[in-house]
Design a protein around this motif. Structure first.
Motif, mmCIF file in Angstrom:
data_model
loop_
_atom_site.group_PDB
_atom_site.id
_atom_site.type_symbol
_atom_site.label_atom_id
_atom_site.label_comp_id
_atom_site.label_asym_id
_atom_site.label_seq_id
_atom_site.Cartn_x
_atom_site.Cartn_y
_atom_site.Cartn_z
ATOM 1 N N VAL A 275 0.826 -1.206 0.000
ATOM 2 C CA VAL A 275 0.000 0.000 0.000
ATOM 3 C C VAL A 275 0.861 1.258 0.000
ATOM 4 N N THR A 276 1.925 1.261 0.791
ATOM 5 C CA THR A 276 2.776 2.446 0.874
ATOM 6 C C THR A 276 3.761 2.533 -0.280
ATOM 7 N N LEU A 277 3.894 1.436 -1.042
ATOM 8 C CA LEU A 277 4.803 1.391 -2.190
ATOM 9 C C LEU A 277 6.248 1.646 -1.783
ATOM 10 N N LYS A 278 6.633 1.065 -0.641
ATOM 11 C CA LYS A 278 8.006 1.196 -0.158
ATOM 12 C C LYS A 278 8.531 -0.177 0.261
ATOM 13 N N LYS A 279 9.829 -0.343 0.153
ATOM 14 C CA LYS A 279 10.465 -1.566 0.604
ATOM 15 C C LYS A 279 10.534 -1.584 2.133
ATOM 16 N N HIS A 280 10.144 -2.700 2.730
ATOM 17 C CA HIS A 280 10.231 -2.871 4.178
ATOM 18 C C HIS A 280 11.004 -4.157 4.463
ATOM 19 N N ARG A 281 12.011 -4.059 5.296
ATOM 20 C CA ARG A 281 12.854 -5.214 5.610
ATOM 21 C C ARG A 281 12.744 -5.551 7.093
ATOM 22 N N ASN A 282 12.741 -6.829 7.397
ATOM 23 C CA ASN A 282 12.698 -7.276 8.785
ATOM 24 C C ASN A 282 13.901 -8.160 9.072
ATOM 25 N N TYR A 283 14.589 -7.885 10.174
ATOM 26 C CA TYR A 283 15.740 -8.670 10.595
ATOM 27 C C TYR A 283 15.393 -9.378 11.902
ATOM 28 N N ASN A 284 15.616 -10.679 11.934
ATOM 29 C CA ASN A 284 15.259 -11.465 13.106
ATOM 30 C C ASN A 284 16.454 -11.586 14.048
ATOM 31 N N ILE A 285 16.201 -11.269 15.333
ATOM 32 C CA ILE A 285 17.234 -11.347 16.370
ATOM 33 C C ILE A 285 16.743 -12.317 17.440
ATOM 34 N N PRO A 286 17.538 -13.295 17.839
ATOM 35 C CA PRO A 286 17.099 -14.253 18.867
ATOM 36 C C PRO A 286 16.566 -13.544 20.109
ATOM 37 N N SER A 287 15.560 -14.150 20.702
ATOM 38 C CA SER A 287 14.866 -13.528 21.825
ATOM 39 C C SER A 287 15.787 -13.145 22.990
ATOM 40 N N PRO A 288 16.693 -14.017 23.458
ATOM 41 C CA PRO A 288 17.559 -13.634 24.590
ATOM 42 C C PRO A 288 18.401 -12.395 24.291
ATOM 43 N N ILE A 289 18.920 -12.334 23.063
ATOM 44 C CA ILE A 289 19.747 -11.181 22.688
ATOM 45 C C ILE A 289 18.877 -9.928 22.576
ATOM 46 N N MET A 290 17.703 -10.092 21.983
ATOM 47 C CA MET A 290 16.797 -8.955 21.806
ATOM 48 C C MET A 290 16.378 -8.367 23.152
ATOM 49 N N LYS A 291 16.135 -9.229 24.133
ATOM 50 C CA LYS A 291 15.733 -8.747 25.455
ATOM 51 C C LYS A 291 16.848 -7.956 26.119
ATOM 52 N N GLN A 292 18.090 -8.408 25.943
ATOM 53 C CA GLN A 292 19.210 -7.667 26.518
ATOM 54 C C GLN A 292 19.368 -6.307 25.852
ATOM 55 N N ILE A 293 19.162 -6.270 24.547
ATOM 56 C CA ILE A 293 19.225 -4.989 23.831
ATOM 57 C C ILE A 293 18.143 -4.047 24.340
ATOM 58 N N CYS A 294 16.946 -4.605 24.558
ATOM 59 C CA CYS A 294 15.821 -3.778 25.013
ATOM 60 C C CYS A 294 16.057 -3.234 26.418
ATOM 61 N N LYS A 295 16.760 -4.000 27.255
ATOM 62 C CA LYS A 295 17.064 -3.499 28.594
ATOM 63 C C LYS A 295 17.954 -2.258 28.523
ATOM 64 N N LEU A 297 17.947 -0.220 25.863
ATOM 65 C CA LEU A 297 17.103 0.821 25.270
ATOM 66 C C LEU A 297 16.169 1.445 26.292
ATOM 67 N N GLU A 298 15.835 0.702 27.358
ATOM 68 C CA GLU A 298 14.957 1.239 28.395
ATOM 69 C C GLU A 298 15.597 2.391 29.158
ATOM 70 N N LEU A 299 16.906 2.559 29.038
ATOM 71 C CA LEU A 299 17.593 3.662 29.703
ATOM 72 C C LEU A 299 17.293 4.993 29.029
ATOM 73 N N ALA A 300 16.787 4.953 27.801
ATOM 74 C CA ALA A 300 16.419 6.189 27.101
ATOM 75 C C ALA A 300 15.216 6.830 27.787
ATOM 76 N N TRP A 301 15.047 8.125 27.593
ATOM 77 C CA TRP A 301 13.944 8.827 28.260
ATOM 78 C C TRP A 301 12.672 8.846 27.420
ATOM 79 N N TRP A 302 12.636 8.093 26.341
ATOM 80 C CA TRP A 302 11.415 7.925 25.566
ATOM 81 C C TRP A 302 11.267 6.432 25.252
#
Length: 374
Positions: A275-295, A297-302
């Motif tokens: 619909v948007t006529l744009k390329k969208h790419r998804n990269y898969n990251i294992p859950s344990p690694i992704m959770k550590q990255i998110c921890k 990212l939670e230090l950001a103020w947004w």
């Protein structure tokens, strides 16, 4: 000041009235039958429906839709707020004096009681998708819901509609869904006549679903976007909440509101891409690694992405067998693929913005016959 009259079916008939729970003459109504005593006008924005509704969470995504629906029929809407700027747009939802702003604190019981004491129906839409340093899931979903339910019981409010979430489960790997389920039990324990509403993933102009998929061309996930969702239009959920105010048979019932289509997030992302006529790419990251990255990212103020959102990627929208749905309310949910086009068009490039986007074009998007911008 007059004490509230004894009404048929009211909890006041079985418990000792609270001395401080005084109500004014304009609070006297027979809302359990859906027919207020005091009513003026033929219906519409400048009428007086006789109902007074308090909407907690009115400044959120779903809140603005239910406030608009209630206020335009002449209902007095009380809007508890925390942020001065977040509630300004709601003032014009109703006629002069119909939308009443009330500052409150979810941790302050007195401010909650003040917001509900004159209402005959209370909607609790408060919820969080992620935790902050000031408010954890437990603080918002459980403690906050308990205070609202207790305040409604204290002032003998006729109806309480508590909005939870589809997939709410006390044994869920997601704390978001666990606390939602625990809140349901607490609310029902305090206020047995409460109506529980479990909407699925909602979409609309201000959602965090389609807008997230369409606004970025690069996405990261841990489940390869395989989670099954049953998207429901936010306006349909608001219509269901409005219906509950006028139909008392919905008291003490549980409703699960979800759309007709059952899609994977990857299928939705593909539709967004076409619909948007744009390329969208998804990269898969294992859950344990992704959770550590998110921890980190939670230090950001947004808010960016939280570990609990990673856990929710592995949970499918699963309706409860035999639960009441839109059909029981006489509502036909909107078709996702057609309705969502309205919200996705704005993400097109200016080169293709004027191309037709009606339902007849949808078949071309499915078949991949439309050129996609690289």
């Amino acid at each position: 000041m007059l004490a509230a009259p004894l009404r048929l079916g009211s909890r006041s008939a079985v418990k000792t009235p609270v001395a401080s729970a005084k109500r004014n003459v304009h609070d006297i109504m027979i809302s359990r039958t859906g027919k207020p005593i005091i009513r003026q006008g033929g219906g519409g924005r400048s009428s007086l429906s006789g109902h007074t509704a308090t909407v907690f969470g009115a400044t959120g995504f779903l809140g603005r839709y239910i406030v608009s629906k209630l206020a335009k029929q002449g209902t007095t809407v009380v809007i508890p707020w925390r942020d001065e700027d977040a509630k300004r747009h709601l003032k014009v939802s109703g006629d002069l004096g119909q939308v009443v702003m009330h500052e409150f604190d979810l941790r302050n019981t007195e401010s909650i009681e003040s917001a509900v004491r004159h209402s005959d129906i209370v909607y609790n839409l408060i919820g969080r998708d992620w935790e902050t340093k000031n408010f954890k899931f437990h603080d918002v979903h459980i403690d906050g819901a308990a205070r609202i339910a207790e305040s409604c019981a204290k002032y003998d409010v006729d109806r309480l509609v508590h909005v939870s979430a589809l997939n709410a489960d006390e044994h869920s790997p997601s704390e978001f869904y666990r606390t939602k389920a625990q809140a349901e039990n607490i609310v029902r324990g305090v206020f047995p006549e409460a109506t529980i509403v479990r909407p699925s993933t909602m979409y609309g102009a201000e959602d965090r679903f389609l807008n997230v998929l369409a606004s970025k061309t690069t996405h990261f996930s841990s489940n390869s976007q395989k989670a099954i969702v049953r998207p429901t239009h936010v306006a349909d959920v608001a219509e269901a909440l409005e219906y509950m105010m006028h139909n008392d048979w919905t008291a003490a019932q549980t409703f699960e509101l979800y759309g007709k289509e059952e899609l994977s997030v990857a299928e939705v992302a593909e539709m967004v891409r076409r619909v948007t006529l744009k390329k969208h790419r998804n990269y898969n990251i294992p859950s344990p690694i992704m959770k550590q990255i998110c921890k980190v990212l939670e230090l950001a103020w947004w808010p960016i992405y939280s570990p609990d959102q990673v856990a929710r990627e592995f949970i499918n929208d699963t309706p409860t067998q035999g639960a009441k749905t839109f059909a029981d309310l006489g509502i036909t949910p909107a078709e996702f693929e057609h309705t969502s086009l309205t919200y996705l068009r704005s993400y097109r490039s200016n080169l293709y913005f004027d191309q037709p986007m009606d339902a007849s074009e949808l078949g071309k998007f499915r078949k991949g016959e439309v050129h996609v911008v690289d």
